[in-house]
Design a protein around this motif. Structure first.
Motif, PDB file in Angstrom:
ATOM      1  N   SER A  60     -17.214  50.192 -29.768  1.00 30.62           N
ATOM      2  CA  SER A  60     -16.358  49.876 -30.735  1.00 30.62           C
ATOM      3  C   SER A  60     -15.086  49.995 -29.939  1.00 30.62           C
ATOM      4  N   ALA A  61     -14.703  51.060 -29.271  1.00 30.91           N
ATOM      5  CA  ALA A  61     -13.442  51.297 -28.572  1.00 30.91           C
ATOM      6  C   ALA A  61     -13.234  50.169 -27.599  1.00 30.91           C
ATOM      7  N   ILE A  62     -14.116  49.519 -26.968  1.00 33.33           N
ATOM      8  CA  ILE A  62     -13.887  48.458 -25.878  1.00 33.33           C
ATOM      9  C   ILE A  62     -13.633  47.341 -26.735  1.00 33.33           C
ATOM     10  N   GLU A  67      -9.755  42.904 -28.640  1.00 36.71           N
ATOM     11  CA  GLU A  67      -9.200  42.457 -29.621  1.00 36.71           C
ATOM     12  C   GLU A  67      -7.769  42.496 -29.899  1.00 36.71           C
ATOM     13  N   ALA A  68      -7.329  43.883 -29.722  1.00 35.10           N
ATOM     14  CA  ALA A  68      -5.919  44.234 -29.690  1.00 35.10           C
ATOM     15  C   ALA A  68      -5.095  43.633 -28.635  1.00 35.10           C
ATOM     16  N   VAL A 110      -7.750  52.402 -22.990  1.00 27.07           N
ATOM     17  CA  VAL A 110      -8.874  52.889 -24.188  1.00 27.07           C
ATOM     18  C   VAL A 110      -8.896  54.471 -23.977  1.00 27.07           C
ATOM     19  N   PRO A 111      -8.754  55.111 -25.232  1.00 31.59           N
ATOM     20  CA  PRO A 111      -8.797  56.556 -25.051  1.00 31.59           C
ATOM     21  C   PRO A 111     -10.246  56.994 -24.453  1.00 31.59           C
ATOM     22  N   PHE A 160      -8.879  54.617 -32.990  1.00 34.16           N
ATOM     23  CA  PHE A 160      -8.284  54.172 -31.831  1.00 34.16           C
ATOM     24  C   PHE A 160      -6.631  54.020 -32.071  1.00 34.16           C
ATOM     25  N   VAL A 161      -6.158  53.592 -33.065  1.00 34.76           N
ATOM     26  CA  VAL A 161      -4.890  53.468 -33.487  1.00 34.76           C
ATOM     27  C   VAL A 161      -4.045  54.677 -33.558  1.00 34.76           C
TER      28      VAL A 161
END
Length: 165
Positions: A60-62, A67-68, A110-111, A160-161
Motif C-alpha cells: 500500500s505504501a509503494i 500514485e502521489a 516511502v517511510p 503515509f501523508v
C-alpha cells in the motif's frame, strides 16, 4: 467558562468529542471558541496513546508513492532492477529486500516503517484498530474483504501523508 479536565477514560473521551462538536459554531475569538482548540489537543493526545494508527503495509505504501509522485510499475522495475520482481512485489507475492527498502525510502521517500512492516502484521493491527474504534460494529458492510481492503488502503494513505508531513 471553560472547565478543562484531563481525558482518562473512554467516557471522558466521548464527552470531550461531544463538547467539541457542540462548540464547532462558536466565535473564534471568544472563550467558547478557545475551548475546542484545547479539547482537540487533549483528544489527540489520548487517541495517540490509546489507539495508535499502525504502519501501512509495504504494498500500500509503494502504491501510494507511485500514485502521489506519478510513477508507474516500469519506474518501480527500474528501481528494483527487474520487471518481474516489481510485479511480484506489487502483487504481494515477494517480500522486499533490505536494499530495495533502502532505495524506496531514499529515492521515493516511502517511510521506512511502512516498508519493514510484515504484511500480515499490518493487516492484523489495522483490523484491531478498526474494531477498537467501533467501525466494524457500526457498519457491518465493512466486514467484507472488499471494504476492508478499501479501508486499509485509505488508512495507509492517511498514515503515509501524516508521516511525510
Amino acid at each position: 467558562m471553560m472547565e478543562i479536565r484531563p481525558i482518562k477514560t473512554e467516557v471522558d473521551h466521548a464527552a470531550a468529542l461531544a463538547r467539541i462538536d457542540a462548540l464547532m459554531d462558536a466565535a473564534p475569538d471568544s472563550s467558547e471558541g478557545d475551548e475546542p482548540d484545547v479539547l482537540v489537543i487533549l483528544v489527540e493526545a489520548w487517541e495517540a496513546k490509546h489507539t495508535p494508527i499502525p504502519a501501512a503495509d509495504p504494498v500500500s505504501a509503494i502504491r501510494h508513492a507511485m500514485e502521489a509522485q506519478g510513477y508507474h510499475q516500469s519506474d518501480l522495475a527500474r528501481l528494483l532492477n527487474s520487471r518481474s520482481r516489481a510485479s511480484e512485489v506489487l502483487l504481494g507475492k515477494r517480500e522486499l529486500s533490505k536494499a530495495a527498502m533502502w532505495r524506496l525510502h531514499t529515492e521515493w521517500k516511502v517511510p521506512a516503517e511502512c516498508l519493514i512492516a510484515p504484511r500480515e502484521t499490518a493487516d492484523f493491527e489495522l483490523s484491531r484498530v478498526l474494531s477498537n474504534r467501533g467501525l466494524f460494529r457500526q457498519a457491518p458492510r465493512f466486514r467484507s474483504r472488499r471494504y476492508h481492503g478499501c479501508l486499509r488502503g485509505l488508512l495507509s494513505l492517511l498514515v503515509f501523508v501524516w508521516l511525510a508531513a
